[in-house]
Design a protein around this motif. Structure first.
Motif, PDB file in Angstrom:
ATOM      1  N   GLU A 116     -17.367  55.245  -2.437  1.00 61.17           N
ATOM      2  CA  GLU A 116     -16.685  54.043  -1.955  1.00 61.17           C
ATOM      3  C   GLU A 116     -17.615  52.847  -2.145  1.00 61.17           C
ATOM      4  OE1 GLU A 116     -15.266  51.937   2.194  1.00 61.17           O
ATOM      5  OE2 GLU A 116     -16.116  53.948   2.266  1.00 61.17           O
ATOM      6  N   LYS A 117     -17.131  51.824  -2.850  1.00 62.83           N
ATOM      7  CA  LYS A 117     -17.942  50.635  -3.108  1.00 62.83           C
ATOM      8  C   LYS A 117     -17.497  49.504  -2.200  1.00 62.83           C
ATOM      9  CE  LYS A 117     -18.395  52.003  -7.876  1.00 62.83           C
ATOM     10  NZ  LYS A 117     -17.886  51.827  -9.205  1.00 62.83           N
ATOM     11  N   LEU A 118     -18.438  48.892  -1.530  1.00 64.29           N
ATOM     12  CA  LEU A 118     -18.138  47.732  -0.697  1.00 64.29           C
ATOM     13  C   LEU A 118     -18.123  46.484  -1.565  1.00 64.29           C
ATOM     14  CD1 LEU A 118     -20.347  48.404   2.461  1.00 64.29           C
ATOM     15  CD2 LEU A 118     -17.965  49.049   2.047  1.00 64.29           C
ATOM     16  N   GLN A 119     -17.410  45.467  -1.098  1.00 63.37           N
ATOM     17  CA  GLN A 119     -17.364  44.210  -1.833  1.00 63.37           C
ATOM     18  C   GLN A 119     -18.777  43.626  -1.899  1.00 63.37           C
ATOM     19  OE1 GLN A 119     -14.894  41.130  -0.102  1.00 63.37           O
ATOM     20  NE2 GLN A 119     -14.539  40.250  -2.100  1.00 63.37           N
ATOM     21  N   PRO A 120     -19.234  43.204  -3.092  1.00 61.11           N
ATOM     22  CA  PRO A 120     -20.588  42.650  -3.202  1.00 61.11           C
ATOM     23  C   PRO A 120     -20.764  41.413  -2.319  1.00 61.11           C
ATOM     24  CG  PRO A 120     -19.686  43.101  -5.367  1.00 61.11           C
ATOM     25  CD  PRO A 120     -18.568  43.270  -4.390  1.00 61.11           C
ATOM     26  N   LEU A 121     -21.954  41.258  -1.810  1.00 62.09           N
ATOM     27  CA  LEU A 121     -22.321  40.099  -1.008  1.00 62.09           C
ATOM     28  C   LEU A 121     -23.245  39.239  -1.858  1.00 62.09           C
ATOM     29  CD1 LEU A 121     -22.750  38.526   1.715  1.00 62.09           C
ATOM     30  CD2 LEU A 121     -24.631  40.116   2.149  1.00 62.09           C
ATOM     31  N   VAL A 122     -22.955  37.950  -1.949  1.00 59.78           N
ATOM     32  CA  VAL A 122     -23.802  37.018  -2.699  1.00 59.78           C
ATOM     33  C   VAL A 122     -24.246  35.928  -1.736  1.00 59.78           C
ATOM     34  CG1 VAL A 122     -23.947  35.416  -4.642  1.00 59.78           C
ATOM     35  CG2 VAL A 122     -22.597  37.506  -4.857  1.00 59.78           C
ATOM     36  N   ILE A 123     -25.549  35.656  -1.748  1.00 56.29           N
ATOM     37  CA  ILE A 123     -26.122  34.645  -0.850  1.00 56.29           C
ATOM     38  C   ILE A 123     -26.655  33.502  -1.707  1.00 56.29           C
ATOM     39  CG2 ILE A 123     -27.828  34.180   0.936  1.00 56.29           C
ATOM     40  CD1 ILE A 123     -27.867  37.264   1.402  1.00 56.29           C
ATOM     41  N   GLY A 124     -26.181  32.305  -1.425  1.00 54.14           N
ATOM     42  CA  GLY A 124     -26.632  31.111  -2.123  1.00 54.14           C
ATOM     43  C   GLY A 124     -27.237  30.130  -1.145  1.00 54.14           C
ATOM     44  N   LYS A 125     -27.595  28.968  -1.656  1.00 53.50           N
ATOM     45  CA  LYS A 125     -28.265  27.977  -0.824  1.00 53.50           C
ATOM     46  C   LYS A 125     -27.270  27.062  -0.101  1.00 53.50           C
ATOM     47  CE  LYS A 125     -32.243  24.935  -1.057  1.00 53.50           C
ATOM     48  NZ  LYS A 125     -33.325  24.487  -1.897  1.00 53.50           N
ATOM     49  N   SER A 126     -26.099  26.832  -0.694  1.00 52.52           N
ATOM     50  CA  SER A 126     -25.131  25.889  -0.145  1.00 52.52           C
ATOM     51  C   SER A 126     -23.882  26.588   0.367  1.00 52.52           C
ATOM     52  CB  SER A 126     -24.689  24.891  -1.222  1.00 52.52           C
ATOM     53  OG  SER A 126     -25.793  24.235  -1.765  1.00 52.52           O
ATOM     54  N   ALA A 127     -23.268  25.995   1.380  1.00 50.23           N
ATOM     55  CA  ALA A 127     -22.014  26.536   1.904  1.00 50.23           C
ATOM     56  C   ALA A 127     -20.927  26.445   0.845  1.00 50.23           C
ATOM     57  CB  ALA A 127     -21.585  25.783   3.149  1.00 50.23           C
ATOM     58  N   LYS A 128     -20.892  25.342   0.112  1.00 57.04           N
ATOM     59  CA  LYS A 128     -19.908  25.160  -0.949  1.00 57.04           C
ATOM     60  C   LYS A 128     -20.596  24.447  -2.116  1.00 57.04           C
ATOM     61  CE  LYS A 128     -15.243  24.124  -1.894  1.00 57.04           C
ATOM     62  NZ  LYS A 128     -14.000  24.660  -1.526  1.00 57.04           N
ATOM     63  N   PRO A 129     -21.199  25.215  -3.045  1.00 62.80           N
ATOM     64  CA  PRO A 129     -21.890  24.598  -4.181  1.00 62.80           C
ATOM     65  C   PRO A 129     -20.931  23.771  -5.041  1.00 62.80           C
ATOM     66  CG  PRO A 129     -22.349  26.944  -4.061  1.00 62.80           C
ATOM     67  CD  PRO A 129     -21.277  26.659  -3.081  1.00 62.80           C
ATOM     68  N   GLN A 130     -21.464  22.852  -5.806  1.00 60.08           N
ATOM     69  CA  GLN A 130     -20.634  21.997  -6.660  1.00 60.08           C
ATOM     70  C   GLN A 130     -19.765  22.812  -7.610  1.00 60.08           C
ATOM     71  OE1 GLN A 130     -23.435  19.296  -8.484  1.00 60.08           O
ATOM     72  NE2 GLN A 130     -22.837  17.676  -7.064  1.00 60.08           N
ATOM     73  N   CYS A 131     -20.264  23.950  -8.074  1.00 64.73           N
ATOM     74  CA  CYS A 131     -19.478  24.759  -9.008  1.00 64.73           C
ATOM     75  C   CYS A 131     -18.263  25.386  -8.327  1.00 64.73           C
ATOM     76  CB  CYS A 131     -20.340  25.831  -9.669  1.00 64.73           C
ATOM     77  SG  CYS A 131     -21.055  26.998  -8.519  1.00 64.73           S
ATOM     78  N   PHE A 132     -18.227  25.389  -6.996  1.00 64.77           N
ATOM     79  CA  PHE A 132     -17.083  25.925  -6.243  1.00 64.77           C
ATOM     80  C   PHE A 132     -16.155  24.794  -5.778  1.00 64.77           C
ATOM     81  CE2 PHE A 132     -19.481  29.890  -4.462  1.00 64.77           C
ATOM     82  CZ  PHE A 132     -19.566  30.393  -5.743  1.00 64.77           C
ATOM     83  N   GLN A 133     -16.343  23.602  -6.310  1.00 65.86           N
ATOM     84  CA  GLN A 133     -15.654  22.418  -5.838  1.00 65.86           C
ATOM     85  C   GLN A 133     -14.137  22.623  -5.713  1.00 65.86           C
ATOM     86  OE1 GLN A 133     -16.455  19.023  -8.298  1.00 65.86           O
ATOM     87  NE2 GLN A 133     -16.796  17.761  -6.502  1.00 65.86           N
ATOM     88  N   ASN A 134     -13.503  23.209  -6.701  1.00 68.20           N
ATOM     89  CA  ASN A 134     -12.056  23.388  -6.691  1.00 68.20           C
ATOM     90  C   ASN A 134     -11.644  24.829  -6.402  1.00 68.20           C
ATOM     91  OD1 ASN A 134     -11.644  20.658  -7.385  1.00 68.20           O
ATOM     92  ND2 ASN A 134     -12.079  21.130  -9.512  1.00 68.20           N
ATOM     93  N   LEU A 135     -12.551  25.605  -5.828  1.00 66.13           N
ATOM     94  CA  LEU A 135     -12.262  27.004  -5.528  1.00 66.13           C
ATOM     95  C   LEU A 135     -12.209  27.240  -4.021  1.00 66.13           C
ATOM     96  CD1 LEU A 135     -14.697  28.809  -7.973  1.00 66.13           C
ATOM     97  CD2 LEU A 135     -12.237  28.616  -8.217  1.00 66.13           C
ATOM     98  N   ASP A 136     -11.407  28.206  -3.651  1.00 66.32           N
ATOM     99  CA  ASP A 136     -11.403  28.664  -2.279  1.00 66.32           C
ATOM    100  C   ASP A 136     -12.399  29.819  -2.205  1.00 66.32           C
ATOM    101  OD1 ASP A 136     -10.943  29.533   0.266  1.00 66.32           O
ATOM    102  OD2 ASP A 136      -8.837  30.063  -0.037  1.00 66.32           O
ATOM    103  N   VAL A 137     -13.509  29.620  -1.512  1.00 65.55           N
ATOM    104  CA  VAL A 137     -14.580  30.618  -1.450  1.00 65.55           C
ATOM    105  C   VAL A 137     -14.062  31.944  -0.899  1.00 65.55           C
ATOM    106  CG1 VAL A 137     -16.840  31.119  -0.440  1.00 65.55           C
ATOM    107  CG2 VAL A 137     -16.339  28.834  -1.242  1.00 65.55           C
ATOM    108  N   ALA A 138     -13.082  31.891  -0.010  1.00 67.54           N
ATOM    109  CA  ALA A 138     -12.524  33.112   0.581  1.00 67.54           C
ATOM    110  C   ALA A 138     -11.788  33.967  -0.451  1.00 67.54           C
ATOM    111  CB  ALA A 138     -11.591  32.756   1.727  1.00 67.54           C
ATOM    112  N   LYS A 139     -11.382  33.366  -1.567  1.00 63.30           N
ATOM    113  CA  LYS A 139     -10.637  34.107  -2.596  1.00 63.30           C
ATOM    114  C   LYS A 139     -11.532  34.668  -3.706  1.00 63.30           C
ATOM    115  CE  LYS A 139      -6.271  31.743  -1.878  1.00 63.30           C
ATOM    116  NZ  LYS A 139      -5.253  30.877  -2.474  1.00 63.30           N
TER     117      LYS A 139
END
Length: 155
Positions: A116-139
């Motif tokens: 059973e594989k768990l969903q990967p966890l990724v840790i970054g420096k920002s809550a919402k980096p510029q590259c995620f500007q038009n993305l919903d992080v929850a998706k």
């Protein structure tokens, strides 16, 4: 890729019948004394006695758990703007390290003993980096977390 590049320029230099191969590349490398040197080398030796000891202790620790409840977790840091660890250089040259980029992501992967594989966890420096500007992080297909040092902690 050097081989692919040599095939694209061969008509420009008048070598229509030239066919680059791994042998040609290896001969070229030796002829010009080109080797790949480690820019930075860190190694950690593991004491085999400690490994043997932990194998026995681990079996004892896991005996009361079902295989579906036993997970292996791996954490990996990605210095995504860093230079590669190997660089082409003349054989007699030494490679020195310049200022390395410290921009990093930490990724965590976990899998149970039964696969059973768990969903990967990724840790970054920002809550919402510029590259995620038009993305919903929850998706995202990963769980995104952030902290200033981009490290795993108790949160």
């Amino acid at each position: 890729n050097v081989l692919a590049f040599s095939c694209t320029i061969r008509p420009e230099i008048g070598l229509d019948s030239f066919a680059a191969s791994n042998g040609w590349l290896e001969s070229f490398r030796k002829r010009h004394a080109i080797s790949f040197l480690a820019v930075c080398d860190k190694s950690a030796n593991v004491n085999p006695g400690i490994v043997t000891d932990w194998k026995g202790r681990l079996a004892t620790l896991c005996k009361d758990y079902q295989p579906k409840d036993i997970f292996n977790m791996g954490e990996s840091g990605f210095l995504f703007r860093a230079l590669p660890g190997m660089a082409p250089a003349q054989e007699l040259e030494t490679c020195t390290v310049g200022e390395r980029s410290r921009e990093r992501l930490t990724a965590v992967f976990a899998c149970s003993l039964v696969g059973e594989k768990l969903q990967p966890l990724v840790i970054g420096k920002s809550a919402k980096p510029q590259c995620f500007q038009n993305l919903d992080v929850a998706k995202l297909c990963v769980t995104w977390r952030f902290n200033e040092k981009v490290w795993m902690d108790s949160d």
